[in-house]
Enzyme design. Structure first.
Site, short mmCIF file in Angstrom:
data_model
loop_
_atom_site.label_atom_id
_atom_site.label_comp_id
_atom_site.label_asym_id
_atom_site.label_seq_id
_atom_site.Cartn_x
_atom_site.Cartn_y
_atom_site.Cartn_z
N HIS A 26 31.64 -29.88 17.38
CA HIS A 26 31.76 -29.76 15.92
C HIS A 26 32.31 -28.38 15.57
O HIS A 26 31.55 -27.42 15.43
CB HIS A 26 30.38 -29.99 15.28
N HIS A 28 35.79 -26.87 13.10
CA HIS A 28 37.01 -27.13 12.31
C HIS A 28 38.00 -26.06 12.70
O HIS A 28 37.73 -24.87 12.50
CB HIS A 28 36.69 -27.06 10.82
N HIS A 206 30.49 -36.16 8.93
CA HIS A 206 29.49 -35.21 8.44
C HIS A 206 28.51 -36.00 7.56
O HIS A 206 28.93 -36.77 6.68
CB HIS A 206 30.14 -34.14 7.57
N GLU A 209 24.14 -32.75 5.87
CA GLU A 209 24.24 -31.28 5.89
C GLU A 209 23.53 -30.78 4.63
O GLU A 209 22.51 -30.12 4.72
CB GLU A 209 25.72 -30.84 5.92
N ASP A 287 30.98 -24.84 14.04
CA ASP A 287 31.46 -25.31 12.73
C ASP A 287 32.72 -24.56 12.29
O ASP A 287 33.82 -25.07 12.48
CB ASP A 287 30.35 -25.22 11.68
#
Ligand code: HPA
Ligand code: ZN
Length: 349
Positions: A26, A28, A206, A209, A287
């Site tokens: 995970h 980005h 996702h 969160e 992340d």
């Protein structure tokens, strides 16, 4: 269970966390753009950004929630125009991943952030994919791409993005769902995920969160995802916890992200240990490492220091990361073997 885990001296745990092989599931890639690279690319491409210096940009990284971060994250990505820009961004991340003993990484990218600015999806995918190929050859890191749909946009726009990307189908392994969660539940994308499933793409989303456990349920039941990204809000729902444990659904948890976006007030309060002790297949991930204060090893080091997790948890997290990855069973077995060799070395030393 790894036979060596209890024999590792507590004072060697930080060193072990850094040395152990791991997978990142995970991250980005646009969230790996360091302020220095944002400024360098802005200059190279003649893009004006509303910050006077690297320091001023870094000072803007004081987030109160997910949306306050996303506003700056999309502004940072505006410096990416050419294939080489995407390559340079991905290569910088992959070198840092290799330094953290990440042997496998599955990187998210957001095509809509770039196509909205007139950048062709081919430019995006070619640059990122070339970096993945080089990572395998030059760094020994296995890297793959997952295309994310922006959930604050419509399902129709997600379908258009999928169409644009399909000529490059061999360069990404799956699809995900990111951006502003609350108010954009997974079921908004039921049809496009069904189409991606027919195409044989891996599916993740996702969920949980900032959003409620109901979003995790619908990601599983409506979208039929194979992993949940974040998922920390699942702890509020005992029936959901039981299901996640029973089905060993991987949760790609991002502790420093959760801290910086105020999902937990303090790392000491993070529920990673609760998730693991309940038998969930939780993993640790970075992340958006350039924005949240650390890459993989920093996430492990700070989380373990704050919560008192043990060598046994460390082994479980690394094993979960390989088990939850989209590699074949033989590759999983080879990585777990390397994990066990590292633990054996620390237990004997
Ligand atoms: N959540 C949702 N969308 C995102 C994130 C995240 O943590 N990072 C980049 N896009
Ligand atoms: Zn994310």
């Amino acid at each position: 269970m790894n036979p060596h885990d209890f024999k590792i001296p507590a004072d060697r745990l930080p060193e072990l966390l850094c040395a152990m092989p791991k997978a990142e599931l995970h991250m980005h890639i646009e969230g790996s753009l360091e302020p220095e690279l944002i400024f360098a690319l802005a200059q190279r491409n003649g893009v004006v950004i509303p910050y006077a210096s690297v320091e001023e940009l870094r000072q803007a990284y004081a987030f109160t929630n997910l949306q306050s971060f996303l506003d700056i994250y999309y502004a940072g990505a505006s410096v990416l125009l050419h294939e080489q820009d995407f390559y340079d961004m991905a290569w910088a991340y992959l070198e840092r991943a290799a330094a953290d003993n990440v042997l496998r990484t599955e990187m998210f990218f957001d095509p809509q952030t770039h196509t909205a600015r007139g950048v062709d999806v081919k430019v995006v995918i070619d640059g990122l994919h070339r970096a993945c190929v080089d990572a395998e050859a030059k760094l020994g890191v296995s890297a793959a791409l997952i295309l994310c749909f922006l959930r604050h946009l419509s399902e129709e726009e997600a379908f258009e993005t999928l169409e644009q990307a399909l000529p490059y189908r061999d360069k990404f392994i799956g699809v995900g769902l990111d951006s502003s969660e609350v108010g954009h539940p997974p079921e908004k994308f039921a049809k496009v995920f069904a189409r991606c499933r027919e195409l044989g793409l891996h599916l993740v989303a996702h969920a949980g969160e900032e959003g409620p456990p109901a979003y995790v349920w619908s990601a599983l039941d409506v979208l039929q995802v194979e992993r949940i990204d974040h998922g920390v809000q699942s702890a509020k729902d005992p029936a959901l916890m039981a299901r996640l444990a029973k089905e060993r659904i991987p949760l790609t948890v991002c502790p420093l992200s959760n801290l910086k976006l105020c999902v937990f007030p303090d790392l000491k309060e993070h529920n990673l240990g609760t998730l693991l002790d309940a038998g969930l297949a939780a993993t640790v991930n970075s992340d958006d490492p350039a924005y949240f204060g650390g890459y993989m090893n920093e996430n492990f080091l700070q989380t373990f220091a704050a919560t008192g997790l043990t060598a046994q948890h460390a082994w479980q997290l690394a094993a979960n990361s390989f088990e939850g990855s989209f590699i074949d069973d033989a590759a999983k077995a080879r990585y777990i073997e390397r994990l066990n060799e590292t633990f054996a070395r620390f237990a004997a030393a």
